[in-house]
Design an enzyme around this catalytic site. Structure first.
Site, short mmCIF file in Angstrom:
data_model
loop_
_atom_site.label_atom_id
_atom_site.label_comp_id
_atom_site.label_asym_id
_atom_site.label_seq_id
_atom_site.Cartn_x
_atom_site.Cartn_y
_atom_site.Cartn_z
N ARG A 180 15.80 10.18 66.05
CA ARG A 180 14.51 9.51 65.77
C ARG A 180 14.73 8.02 65.51
NH1 ARG A 180 11.01 12.40 61.39
NH2 ARG A 180 9.42 11.03 62.29
N CYS A 238 12.01 6.58 55.57
CA CYS A 238 12.18 7.78 56.40
C CYS A 238 10.97 7.88 57.29
CB CYS A 238 12.38 9.01 55.53
SG CYS A 238 11.01 9.32 54.38
#
Length: 283
Positions: A180, A238
């Site tokens: 990611r 995050c």
């Protein structure tokens, strides 16, 4: 003040004269809707069996505001968060222990919020519920109302501009999975990639196969390899401020203070004017 507690220590403390308030925050980041599978139900898991005396806390409803421009898990309204904690029996002068199903992310979110809002004694059960070898209960307790009044500011908090600046002047860690960060895949948010200047530091690498944190010295060595010097200013983000809290907790175990960008990638990527970096390099 220690940030984590072992199951053996929790069992000991729970039989003493000042047992901790126990919060069960079972939650999972779920792609169930996309996969056509049923969504994870933390309350149902709790009702099927929990550590005796634990009160269930719903991450999506009590540890976050509804999703929106500030991300998928914006910080909760301070007054509403305080009311939820008092309903769970949290008081300022009584220790709190938080646990989840073992991943540690949800428990870390509760730990971070309580510490950020001024509670002096909060610990996460290392390894979560799977580490507990004592009895489980299906009895739902009715705790006496606590007296905790949250006062934000005890831990570092970043907004988008602050995160961008820290990526240039200090160390900004991206706690998501490497794919990611690189932008290879993005299953949740509108754009893949990372904040320019941020370093890939998956929080899954802070724990061993049993879900427990690595020893403090190993964590210090890991973070040092990422450029976290003793006097470095450190921030973490995050996807939505949940797994990032787990990395802040890992840093705390290592004796390193860090700020959390609570909006994280879900807030950053929602604004098309913000720059996005892709690939394995920070820039």
């Amino acid at each position: 003040m220690k940030a984590i507690i072992t199951a053996a220590q929790l069992a000991h403390d729970s039989t003493g004269g000042d047992p901790p308030v126990l919060l069960d925050v079972r939650w999972q980041l779920s792609l169930a809707k996309a996969a056509g599978a049923p969504a994870f139900d933390g309350r149902a898991e709790y009702e099927a069996g929990h550590i005796p005396g634990a009160v269930f806390v719903d991450l999506d409803r009590e540890l976050a505001s509804p999703p929106g421009a500030r991300g998928r898990h914006p910080l909760p309204d301070t007054a509403e968060f305080g009311a939820a904690m008092r309903r769970a029996g949290v008081s300022a002068d009584r220790p709190v222990v938080v646990y989840d199903g073992g991943q540690g992310w949800a428990a870390a979110r509760a730990w971070w919020l309580l510490r950020w809002t001024g509670h002096p004694d909060v610990r996460v059960l290392d390894g979560g519920l799977p580490s507990w070898d004592g009895p489980l209960s299906t009895e739902v307790p009715a705790p006496a109302e606590g007296d905790f009044v949250p006062v934000p500011g005890a831990l570092g908090l970043l907004d988008a501009d602050g995160a961008a600046a820290l990526a240039r002047s200090g160390v900004l860690l991206d706690a998501r999975a490497g794919e990611r960060y690189r932008g290879d895949v993005e299953p949740i948010d509108p754009v893949g990639g990372h904040i320019p200047g941020a370093l890939s530091a998956p929080t899954t690498e802070n724990v061993g196969p049993d879900g427990r944190f690595l020893p403090a010295q190993e964590l210090r060595t890991r973070f040092k390899s990422l450029g976290v010097a003793q006097d470095a200013e450190v921030g973490v983000y995050c996807g939505s401020g949940v797994s990032g809290a787990h990395e802040v907790l890992a840093l705390a175990v290592a004796g390193i203070e860090a700020a959390l960008y609570a909006g994280s990638w879900s807030e950053w990527s929602a604004d098309p004017s913000r720059p996005v970096a892709v690939g394995p390099d920070p820039q």
